[in-house]
Scaffold this motif. Structure first.
Motif, PDB file in Angstrom:
ATOM      1  N   THR A 102       0.806  -1.218   0.000  1.00  0.00           N
ATOM      2  CA  THR A 102       0.000   0.000   0.000  1.00  0.00           C
ATOM      3  C   THR A 102       0.841   1.271   0.000  1.00  0.00           C
ATOM      4  OG1 THR A 102      -0.128  -0.303   2.398  1.00  0.00           O
ATOM      5  CG2 THR A 102      -2.041  -0.989   1.101  1.00  0.00           C
ATOM      6  N   ASN A 104       3.876   4.076  -0.955  1.00  0.00           N
ATOM      7  CA  ASN A 104       4.525   4.644  -2.144  1.00  0.00           C
ATOM      8  C   ASN A 104       5.798   5.386  -1.731  1.00  0.00           C
ATOM      9  OD1 ASN A 104       2.467   4.047  -4.256  1.00  0.00           O
ATOM     10  ND2 ASN A 104       1.191   5.368  -2.980  1.00  0.00           N
ATOM     11  N   ASN A 119       2.716   1.367  -7.703  1.00  0.00           N
ATOM     12  CA  ASN A 119       1.269   1.225  -7.603  1.00  0.00           C
ATOM     13  C   ASN A 119       0.596   1.967  -8.750  1.00  0.00           C
ATOM     14  OD1 ASN A 119       0.497  -0.078  -4.864  1.00  0.00           O
ATOM     15  ND2 ASN A 119       2.049   1.418  -4.292  1.00  0.00           N
ATOM     16  N   ILE A 121      -2.222   4.244  -9.753  1.00  0.00           N
ATOM     17  CA  ILE A 121      -3.056   5.186  -9.005  1.00  0.00           C
ATOM     18  C   ILE A 121      -3.859   6.043  -9.976  1.00  0.00           C
ATOM     19  CG2 ILE A 121      -3.032   7.154  -7.424  1.00  0.00           C
ATOM     20  CD1 ILE A 121      -0.615   5.900  -6.062  1.00  0.00           C
ATOM     21  N   TYR A 221      -8.094   2.329  -1.424  1.00  0.00           N
ATOM     22  CA  TYR A 221      -7.166   1.233  -1.684  1.00  0.00           C
ATOM     23  C   TYR A 221      -7.929  -0.047  -1.978  1.00  0.00           C
ATOM     24  CZ  TYR A 221      -3.683   4.238   0.614  1.00  0.00           C
ATOM     25  OH  TYR A 221      -2.861   5.292   0.954  1.00  0.00           O
ATOM     26  N   SER A 256      -5.941   3.713  -5.388  1.00  0.00           N
ATOM     27  CA  SER A 256      -4.761   2.865  -5.583  1.00  0.00           C
ATOM     28  C   SER A 256      -5.159   1.414  -5.774  1.00  0.00           C
ATOM     29  CB  SER A 256      -3.828   2.971  -4.370  1.00  0.00           C
ATOM     30  OG  SER A 256      -2.773   2.026  -4.472  1.00  0.00           O
TER      31      SER A 256
END
Length: 332
Positions: A102, A104, A119, A121, A221, A256
């Motif tokens: 999760t 970044n 990720n 996004i 998320y 995300s």
């Protein structure tokens, strides 16, 4: 100098006011979830930069998990900050496990083992037309197909957990893993209120798949997902798209898809998963995943004791261990 706050309520009010712009991991709700799991949160702070740190214990050993990148409203040198945090944690912990998917992180501490990681996004502040045009044509077609085929998307909380579990157990078994994560999901749903939700895709009363999301105004998320053995075509595309649109209209700024291995092997299962995530038009935000062994001898002793206790089962086989052979130059 790094300050350590021992819990969320100990953070000064003026700092907590700034955290209203931070992601879900910088909230009292997330700390409540962590406590329900038997762990605790501490917070490292220095001149406007905050990092949430989850403290866990195994046997007599203490280690940290970092669920998120640092939060700050100003420009700062992330490497310098992380080096200071690692130095501070050496007095408290034995190691820092791999950073969560999760997170970044744009940098890594010097004292670490690291790999590139990222990720996908999505910017949810785009208007509807721009948002949908960013989705690949194949994915758009699958969304429309699922709608034509009568796939229904249901959103809820703990009342949908049984439906989700009907697919989750099957998903693990397809990887030859006998796993029941019910308590993990229940802990999220019971402790995070409206910040956690389940989406279920159904067709003619049969569950096709599901997903569990965490969210607040800053970010949503896609944390977990599961499918039936043979889901109706496009069902999961429609589910994800419905969640994205819902979060947009609830004022969430970014979404995300959680976790992207860099230069993933095309013949691996991760390639297909990442292609699915990419198809919704998000930007690949690249950074690093890392872990830090703060006391190597103690860590080695932990692994030995763990293997003896659990019959020689290997420990530490995480994403970094799986991918590091590709990034030897990064770890010289």
């Amino acid at each position: 100098m790094i300050q350590i706050f021992s819990n969320y309520s100990n953070i000064p009010q003026e700092i907590r006011y700034d955290l209203e712009e931070a992601n879900i991991f910088y909230t009292g709700a997330y700390e409540n979830y962590i406590r329900s799991c038997g762990h605790k949160c501490i917070y490292a702070y220095d001149e406007g930069v905050m990092l949430v740190i989850v403290i866990r214990k195994k046997l007599i050993f203490k280690y940290a998990v970092l669920p998120s990148e640092p939060f700050s409203n100003r420009e700062y040198d992330q490497k310098v900050f992380l080096n200071e945090v690692v130095g501070s944690l050496k007095r408290r912990l034995h190691w820092i496990s791999q950073t969560n998917a999760t997170a970044n992180f744009v940098q890594y501490p010097d004292e670490s083992i690291r790999i590139p990681f990222g990720n996908y996004i999505i910017d949810l502040t785009k208007d509807d037309t721009e948002l949908f045009s960013g989705v690949t044509s194949k994915c758009r077609n699958m969304i429309r197909r699922a709608e034509r085929d009568g796939v229904q998307i249901i959103r809820g909380g703990i009342e949908l957990l049984d439906k989700y579990m009907s697919c989750d157990i099957k998903t693990w078994k397809r990887s030859d893993i006998d796993k029941d994560n019910r308590k993990v999901y229940m802990d999220y749903l019971q402790n995070m209120g409206e910040n956690a939700c389940i989406y279920i895709a159904e067709k003619e009363g049969e569950v096709q798949g599901g997903a569990l999301f965490l969210k607040n105004r800053a970010m949503s998320y896609y944390l977990y997902g599961a499918t039936a053995d043979k889901p109706s075509p496009g069902a999961m595309n429609l589910l994800q798209w419905k969640a994205i649109v819902d979060f947009k209209y609830e004022g969430v700024k970014r979404h995300s898809f959680v976790g992207c291995r860099i230069n993933v092997d095309k013949d691996s299962k991760y390639y297909g998963i990442q292609s699915f995530k990419k198809s919704f038009g998000g930007e690949l935000v690249e950074g690093f995943m890392f872990k830090s062994i703060l006391h190597p001898k103690i860590y080695k002793g932990f692994n030995l004791m763990y293997q003896i206790r659990y019959g020689g089962k290997r420990t530490g086989h995480d994403i970094i261990d799986q991918e590091i052979h590709k990034w030897k130059e990064l770890n010289r």
